[in-house]
Design a protein around this motif. Sequence first.
Motif, mmCIF file in Angstrom:
data_model
loop_
_atom_site.group_PDB
_atom_site.id
_atom_site.type_symbol
_atom_site.label_atom_id
_atom_site.label_comp_id
_atom_site.label_asym_id
_atom_site.label_seq_id
_atom_site.Cartn_x
_atom_site.Cartn_y
_atom_site.Cartn_z
ATOM 1 N N GLU A 579 10.121 -9.364 1.203
ATOM 2 C CA GLU A 579 10.257 -9.350 1.916
ATOM 3 C C GLU A 579 10.425 -7.049 3.081
ATOM 4 O OE1 GLU A 579 13.073 -7.392 -1.140
ATOM 5 O OE2 GLU A 579 14.156 -9.560 -1.747
ATOM 6 N N ARG A 580 8.914 -6.796 2.560
ATOM 7 C CA ARG A 580 8.512 -6.068 3.414
ATOM 8 C C ARG A 580 7.537 -6.319 4.312
ATOM 9 N NH1 ARG A 580 5.465 -3.159 -1.798
ATOM 10 N NH2 ARG A 580 5.924 -5.491 -2.131
ATOM 11 N N GLU A 581 7.191 -6.070 5.620
ATOM 12 C CA GLU A 581 6.487 -6.250 7.185
ATOM 13 C C GLU A 581 4.924 -5.877 6.580
ATOM 14 O OE1 GLU A 581 6.267 -4.256 11.615
ATOM 15 O OE2 GLU A 581 6.909 -3.369 9.458
ATOM 16 N N GLY A 582 4.850 -7.239 7.154
ATOM 17 C CA GLY A 582 3.427 -7.951 6.775
ATOM 18 C C GLY A 582 3.158 -9.514 5.996
ATOM 19 N N SER A 583 1.489 -9.363 5.815
ATOM 20 C CA SER A 583 0.760 -10.115 5.215
ATOM 21 C C SER A 583 1.276 -10.224 3.422
ATOM 22 C CB SER A 583 -0.397 -11.030 5.671
ATOM 23 O OG SER A 583 -1.269 -9.868 5.656
ATOM 24 N N THR A 584 1.110 -11.581 2.885
ATOM 25 C CA THR A 584 1.381 -10.776 1.846
ATOM 26 C C THR A 584 -0.181 -12.035 1.188
ATOM 27 O OG1 THR A 584 3.141 -10.644 1.023
ATOM 28 C CG2 THR A 584 2.282 -11.696 -0.757
ATOM 29 N N GLY A 585 -0.926 -12.012 -0.076
ATOM 30 C CA GLY A 585 -1.576 -12.754 -0.303
ATOM 31 C C GLY A 585 -1.813 -12.626 -1.743
ATOM 32 N N LEU A 586 -1.463 -13.980 -2.284
ATOM 33 C CA LEU A 586 -1.064 -14.083 -4.081
ATOM 34 C C LEU A 586 -2.352 -15.077 -4.082
ATOM 35 C CD1 LEU A 586 -0.465 -15.291 -6.626
ATOM 36 C CD2 LEU A 586 1.129 -17.219 -5.976
ATOM 37 N N ILE A 587 -3.741 -14.352 -4.994
ATOM 38 C CA ILE A 587 -4.698 -14.785 -5.418
ATOM 39 C C ILE A 587 -5.396 -14.853 -7.000
ATOM 40 C CG2 ILE A 587 -6.933 -13.520 -5.034
ATOM 41 C CD1 ILE A 587 -6.818 -11.414 -2.930
ATOM 42 N N ALA A 588 -5.651 -15.977 -6.964
ATOM 43 C CA ALA A 588 -5.219 -16.416 -8.592
ATOM 44 C C ALA A 588 -6.378 -17.047 -8.791
ATOM 45 C CB ALA A 588 -4.479 -17.548 -8.911
ATOM 46 N N ALA A 589 -6.796 -16.818 -9.869
ATOM 47 C CA ALA A 589 -7.763 -17.734 -10.228
ATOM 48 C C ALA A 589 -7.943 -19.297 -9.680
ATOM 49 C CB ALA A 589 -8.978 -17.869 -11.608
ATOM 50 N N ASP A 590 -9.627 -19.780 -9.655
ATOM 51 C CA ASP A 590 -9.464 -21.345 -8.756
ATOM 52 C C ASP A 590 -8.413 -22.414 -9.321
ATOM 53 O OD1 ASP A 590 -11.072 -19.710 -7.361
ATOM 54 O OD2 ASP A 590 -12.390 -21.707 -7.201
ATOM 55 N N ALA A 591 -9.170 -21.820 -11.151
ATOM 56 C CA ALA A 591 -8.093 -23.231 -11.867
ATOM 57 C C ALA A 591 -6.462 -22.893 -11.634
ATOM 58 C CB ALA A 591 -9.004 -22.907 -13.148
#
Length: 682
Positions: A579-591
Amino acid sequence: MSGSGPEAGALARERTHLAASRAALRAMRADAQALDLRDVAATWVGAEVLRHQVAERVAALADHPDTPLFFGRLDYEDAEGSGVAADGSRFYIGRRHVHDAGGDPMVVDWRAPVSQPFYRASRAEPSGVTLRRRFGYTGGELTAYEDEHLSDPSRAETAGRLLQAEIERPRVGPMRDIVATIQPEQDEIVRADVGGTVCVQGAPGTGKTAVGLHRVAYLLYAHRERLARTGTLVIGPNRSFLRYIEQVLPALGELRVQQATVDDLVAHVEVRGTDSAAAARVKGDARMAEVLRRALRSHVTEPAEPCVVVRGSRRWRVPAYELAEIVRELLARDIRYGAAREALPQRVAHAVLVRMEQAGEAPDDRVQDAVARSPAVKAVVKAAWPPVDPARLVSRLLSDPDFLAAHADGVLSAQEQKEILWARPARGVRSARWSAADAVLVDEAADLVRRTPSLGHVVLDEAQDLSPMQYRAVGRRCTTGSATVLGDLAQGTTPWATGSWREALAHLGKPDAGVAELTRGFRVPREVIAYASRLLPAIAPGLAAATSVRDAPGALAVRRVAAGGLDAAVAAACRAALEREGSTGLIAADARVPRLAEALAAAGLTHLLPGEETTADTRLTLVPATLAKGLEYDHVVLDEPAAVVDGEPDERTGLRRLYVALTRAVSGLTVVHAAPLPSRLA
């Protein structure tokens, strides 16, 4: 300033200069396109080279409306007192040089000496600058400016807001250049001499990657002919990272810089296998270079029979002891195996010619070459110094316990030898399943046989993760050139991550390189970097905690949820970030990535993979923690920190991986967890 009155008049004049500069750039491009190359070159090869150079020139002169043509202005007290060899005392600083029809500069390249005060001048040391002006743009249109009066301490300053806004500008898509916001400590590294290697220890958000790329652009400007001849190379940790940075240099007008990973450099064999952490650690140890050297030299044997060369009715005999002396001398010189093998027939032929001269003949170079190619001499070379294939040499070392033991004696322990030996291939498997570490060994062996060509300059990013043997592989590519080494010891996440830059630089072959440290962050908010820095005593106790120039209240949120509601909570956090401006990254353990991909799909949230370019419609990227290094997102949602730590072979490596994940956010970080946080974050 963007108001009315005098400020509005000044802004109108700057817009007029921008329009005139764009028109001049179009004229420069048109002139390049109109060049008549007929009958200019003497050969078709020369004509092709010229056409290619003109095409590159035309491409470099392209005007991108959304990219500011200039971003700053310097006013000097007077042209003579400024020490600047140019007419007038005002210079517009931009990404490229633009001149008018008379050849006078309208925009000066940011890399030119006259531009340096834009980055380094201060009230304490104004360098002759009376006023520094920064410009603000919206969609390519010049909308504001700010002034710094460096020679008048009584004048109030307006500078700072535009600079801060540019640093904080939301990022959608690949990495941008930072040419308008380079700081003094960064500029010193960017403009360091081409002859010296520079190592940059940079905390998250300090701009070390951007500094390395801008250094390449600067060196190509200042030493273009030299580097055009010898070449430049940017080495990144993975393909996703290279895709992320690939637009920075073209935006600065540099189109011919190669980009690769270390795996690309050593791609002599097809990598289809993996090593255990223990095996990879031993294979990456610098001691393997000595094992390979011994194994290669073991193929050399001293001749036991004389060499008899027949020419016409005469027979010329070189005794075995003299041949053995020649072989021992070449071994003692410790030159590359292939070069020595090429020298051996000429040395034997020279011994034959000495006997010819003693008999009263007068042989010349053609006779020596003919003798060197004779069957008798070829037989001596084949027996004493046989050809060796690097891949087969490494294959034998890793598959033959006796061969390995013979050449690793006193270098590797029996347990280490056992760790690196290949398992016996399964029935029906014909070829070796090479690992990434094996490929580096093949590259080392190939260099022992024949010298690897050297480039003029190499930029090595995320260098803390390289093994000693990988450092050697990179160092071979710049033996006669220089390097810019970029990294952060706190972000080392491989089992063989370097413990000190001095050790790493020694393996690179640049032990005398200077080490600069960047600790002042510009991208990561102060609240976020302070939270991540709680891990430093456990992962890099010798490093000072990074600071940040950015205050962003509310940038950090840590939320604990019930175990059964973790996936839904993560998806909700991503929706809120979008909902905010810009990019979003969801970072998680590979598994956890496959499960989160399903959760995002169920929530109606489309996502990209690392390296894919974000768009206005798709601004969410699902990032496995192992690929997060070097990437940045305006907003980061971090899923289950405990899972990130548990996904690594040991706690220290896991905490370093977590430190990387925590420091990818530019505007805001939301940590969502169900399991307890690591103790240092709790």
